[in-house]
Design a protein around this motif. Sequence first.
Motif, PDB file in Angstrom:
ATOM      1  N   GLN A  52     -11.295 -17.410   5.038  1.00  0.00           N
ATOM      2  CA  GLN A  52     -11.037 -17.861   3.672  1.00  0.00           C
ATOM      3  C   GLN A  52     -10.243 -16.798   2.922  1.00  0.00           C
ATOM      4  O   GLN A  52     -10.239 -15.626   3.281  1.00  0.00           O
ATOM      5  N   ALA A  53      -9.595 -17.229   1.871  1.00  0.00           N
ATOM      6  CA  ALA A  53      -8.849 -16.290   1.027  1.00  0.00           C
ATOM      7  C   ALA A  53      -9.830 -15.348   0.336  1.00  0.00           C
ATOM      8  O   ALA A  53     -10.922 -15.750  -0.057  1.00  0.00           O
ATOM      9  N   ALA A  54      -9.432 -14.120   0.189  1.00  0.00           N
ATOM     10  CA  ALA A  54     -10.289 -13.108  -0.428  1.00  0.00           C
ATOM     11  C   ALA A  54     -10.498 -13.401  -1.906  1.00  0.00           C
ATOM     12  O   ALA A  54      -9.573 -13.803  -2.609  1.00  0.00           O
ATOM     13  N   ASP A  55     -11.732 -13.183  -2.383  1.00  0.00           N
ATOM     14  CA  ASP A  55     -12.063 -13.383  -3.794  1.00  0.00           C
ATOM     15  C   ASP A  55     -11.876 -12.107  -4.610  1.00  0.00           C
ATOM     16  O   ASP A  55     -11.809 -12.150  -5.818  1.00  0.00           O
ATOM     17  N   GLY A  56     -11.835 -10.973  -3.958  1.00  0.00           N
ATOM     18  CA  GLY A  56     -11.807  -9.692  -4.650  1.00  0.00           C
ATOM     19  C   GLY A  56     -10.508  -9.408  -5.362  1.00  0.00           C
ATOM     20  O   GLY A  56      -9.552 -10.182  -5.318  1.00  0.00           O
ATOM     21  N   GLU A  57     -10.503  -8.250  -6.002  1.00  0.00           N
ATOM     22  CA  GLU A  57      -9.302  -7.844  -6.729  1.00  0.00           C
ATOM     23  C   GLU A  57      -8.276  -7.280  -5.756  1.00  0.00           C
ATOM     24  O   GLU A  57      -8.619  -6.818  -4.676  1.00  0.00           O
ATOM     25  N   PRO A  58      -7.019  -7.280  -6.141  1.00  0.00           N
ATOM     26  CA  PRO A  58      -5.962  -6.784  -5.254  1.00  0.00           C
ATOM     27  C   PRO A  58      -6.096  -5.280  -4.997  1.00  0.00           C
ATOM     28  O   PRO A  58      -6.559  -4.523  -5.857  1.00  0.00           O
ATOM     29  N   SER A  59      -5.668  -4.853  -3.832  1.00  0.00           N
ATOM     30  CA  SER A  59      -5.733  -3.449  -3.455  1.00  0.00           C
ATOM     31  C   SER A  59      -4.952  -2.564  -4.419  1.00  0.00           C
ATOM     32  O   SER A  59      -5.327  -1.411  -4.646  1.00  0.00           O
ATOM     33  N   THR A  60      -3.886  -3.086  -4.982  1.00  0.00           N
ATOM     34  CA  THR A  60      -3.085  -2.280  -5.905  1.00  0.00           C
ATOM     35  C   THR A  60      -3.893  -1.862  -7.131  1.00  0.00           C
ATOM     36  O   THR A  60      -3.770  -0.734  -7.604  1.00  0.00           O
ATOM     37  N   LEU A  61      -4.735  -2.767  -7.643  1.00  0.00           N
ATOM     38  CA  LEU A  61      -5.576  -2.428  -8.799  1.00  0.00           C
ATOM     39  C   LEU A  61      -6.628  -1.389  -8.428  1.00  0.00           C
ATOM     40  O   LEU A  61      -6.905  -0.467  -9.202  1.00  0.00           O
ATOM     41  N   VAL A  62      -7.218  -1.550  -7.263  1.00  0.00           N
ATOM     42  CA  VAL A  62      -8.210  -0.573  -6.802  1.00  0.00           C
ATOM     43  C   VAL A  62      -7.541   0.785  -6.624  1.00  0.00           C
ATOM     44  O   VAL A  62      -8.073   1.823  -7.047  1.00  0.00           O
ATOM     45  N   ARG A  63      -6.367   0.799  -6.009  1.00  0.00           N
ATOM     46  CA  ARG A  63      -5.631   2.050  -5.799  1.00  0.00           C
ATOM     47  C   ARG A  63      -5.346   2.739  -7.127  1.00  0.00           C
ATOM     48  O   ARG A  63      -5.478   3.955  -7.243  1.00  0.00           O
ATOM     49  N   GLU A  64      -4.974   1.976  -8.146  1.00  0.00           N
ATOM     50  CA  GLU A  64      -4.689   2.559  -9.462  1.00  0.00           C
ATOM     51  C   GLU A  64      -5.934   3.212 -10.052  1.00  0.00           C
ATOM     52  O   GLU A  64      -5.859   4.310 -10.607  1.00  0.00           O
ATOM     53  N   ARG A  65      -7.082   2.552  -9.943  1.00  0.00           N
ATOM     54  CA  ARG A  65      -8.329   3.115 -10.463  1.00  0.00           C
ATOM     55  C   ARG A  65      -8.706   4.392  -9.724  1.00  0.00           C
ATOM     56  O   ARG A  65      -9.118   5.383 -10.328  1.00  0.00           O
ATOM     57  N   VAL A  66      -8.567   4.370  -8.410  1.00  0.00           N
ATOM     58  CA  VAL A  66      -8.904   5.546  -7.610  1.00  0.00           C
ATOM     59  C   VAL A  66      -7.948   6.693  -7.919  1.00  0.00           C
ATOM     60  O   VAL A  66      -8.365   7.847  -8.068  1.00  0.00           O
ATOM     61  N   SER A  67      -6.681   6.401  -8.051  1.00  0.00           N
ATOM     62  CA  SER A  67      -5.694   7.440  -8.394  1.00  0.00           C
ATOM     63  C   SER A  67      -5.986   8.040  -9.765  1.00  0.00           C
ATOM     64  O   SER A  67      -5.888   9.252  -9.952  1.00  0.00           O
ATOM     65  N   ALA A  68      -6.342   7.195 -10.723  1.00  0.00           N
ATOM     66  CA  ALA A  68      -6.676   7.689 -12.063  1.00  0.00           C
ATOM     67  C   ALA A  68      -7.921   8.572 -12.018  1.00  0.00           C
ATOM     68  O   ALA A  68      -7.978   9.614 -12.677  1.00  0.00           O
ATOM     69  N   ALA A  69      -8.917   8.174 -11.220  1.00  0.00           N
ATOM     70  CA  ALA A  69     -10.140   8.983 -11.078  1.00  0.00           C
ATOM     71  C   ALA A  69      -9.806  10.324 -10.432  1.00  0.00           C
ATOM     72  O   ALA A  69     -10.313  11.370 -10.851  1.00  0.00           O
ATOM     73  N   HIS A  70      -8.954  10.301  -9.431  1.00  0.00           N
ATOM     74  CA  HIS A  70      -8.529  11.540  -8.766  1.00  0.00           C
ATOM     75  C   HIS A  70      -7.829  12.460  -9.763  1.00  0.00           C
ATOM     76  O   HIS A  70      -8.100  13.675  -9.805  1.00  0.00           O
ATOM     77  N   GLU A  71      -6.973  11.898 -10.575  1.00  0.00           N
ATOM     78  CA  GLU A  71      -6.264  12.690 -11.580  1.00  0.00           C
ATOM     79  C   GLU A  71      -7.239  13.288 -12.593  1.00  0.00           C
ATOM     80  O   GLU A  71      -7.088  14.439 -13.002  1.00  0.00           O
ATOM     81  N   ARG A  72      -8.245  12.526 -13.018  1.00  0.00           N
ATOM     82  CA  ARG A  72      -9.262  13.038 -13.949  1.00  0.00           C
ATOM     83  C   ARG A  72      -9.967  14.244 -13.338  1.00  0.00           C
ATOM     84  O   ARG A  72     -10.198  15.247 -14.019  1.00  0.00           O
ATOM     85  N   GLN A  73     -10.301  14.147 -12.065  1.00  0.00           N
ATOM     86  CA  GLN A  73     -10.994  15.244 -11.394  1.00  0.00           C
ATOM     87  C   GLN A  73     -10.111  16.487 -11.324  1.00  0.00           C
ATOM     88  O   GLN A  73     -10.567  17.604 -11.598  1.00  0.00           O
ATOM     89  N   MET A  74      -8.869  16.306 -10.985  1.00  0.00           N
ATOM     90  CA  MET A  74      -7.944  17.438 -10.871  1.00  0.00           C
ATOM     91  C   MET A  74      -7.730  18.105 -12.236  1.00  0.00           C
ATOM     92  O   MET A  74      -7.678  19.330 -12.320  1.00  0.00           O
ATOM     93  N   GLN A  75      -7.635  17.311 -13.287  1.00  0.00           N
ATOM     94  CA  GLN A  75      -7.457  17.877 -14.624  1.00  0.00           C
ATOM     95  C   GLN A  75      -8.718  18.597 -15.092  1.00  0.00           C
ATOM     96  O   GLN A  75      -8.638  19.647 -15.727  1.00  0.00           O
ATOM     97  N   ARG A  76      -9.882  18.040 -14.799  1.00  0.00           N
ATOM     98  CA  ARG A  76     -11.137  18.614 -15.274  1.00  0.00           C
ATOM     99  C   ARG A  76     -11.496  19.899 -14.539  1.00  0.00           C
ATOM    100  O   ARG A  76     -11.891  20.874 -15.132  1.00  0.00           O
ATOM    101  N   GLN A  77     -11.348  19.891 -13.200  1.00  0.00           N
ATOM    102  CA  GLN A  77     -11.887  21.009 -12.431  1.00  0.00           C
ATOM    103  C   GLN A  77     -10.938  21.575 -11.377  1.00  0.00           C
ATOM    104  O   GLN A  77     -11.289  22.500 -10.666  1.00  0.00           O
TER     105      GLN A  77
END
Length: 153
Positions: A52-77
Amino acid sequence: PCPCGYFGDARGRCRCTPDQVLRYRQRLSGPLLDRIDLQIEVPAVPAEVLQQAADGEPSTLVRERVSAAHERQMQRQGKTNSRLGGKEIDAFCQPQPAAAALLRQAISRLDLSARAFHRLLKVARTIADIECSDTIEAQHVAEAIQYRRFAKD
């Protein structure tokens, strides 16, 4: 999860006794399991669901969230949460009071080691980063605890 590999299978293919499962799981030492941050059970997906077709969100959106989280970590510490040492965990992973209380409960009820405690904090910090939260809240700790539950069952 067991010698035959089918423990928890919905079709009942596992024929291992509870004693066999326990002996099998005890072959992995506690210190080794403490070094694995995410320990979850992933059940088999039926073939018809896979087609069946996937119900989840697209990988591009997940990648953006993960990249933003990575950037937050690098800026903080200046490094990712996974690379934080003990003193850095104390500095950057301080939970809110309700989250700290939940952590104390988890340590007591799940008999977690100091290493597991620190790993839970780092995972909770990462979850908070993904949600763009500056603080570690109780829901972040609760989610991190859920990711460690499999090996203790």
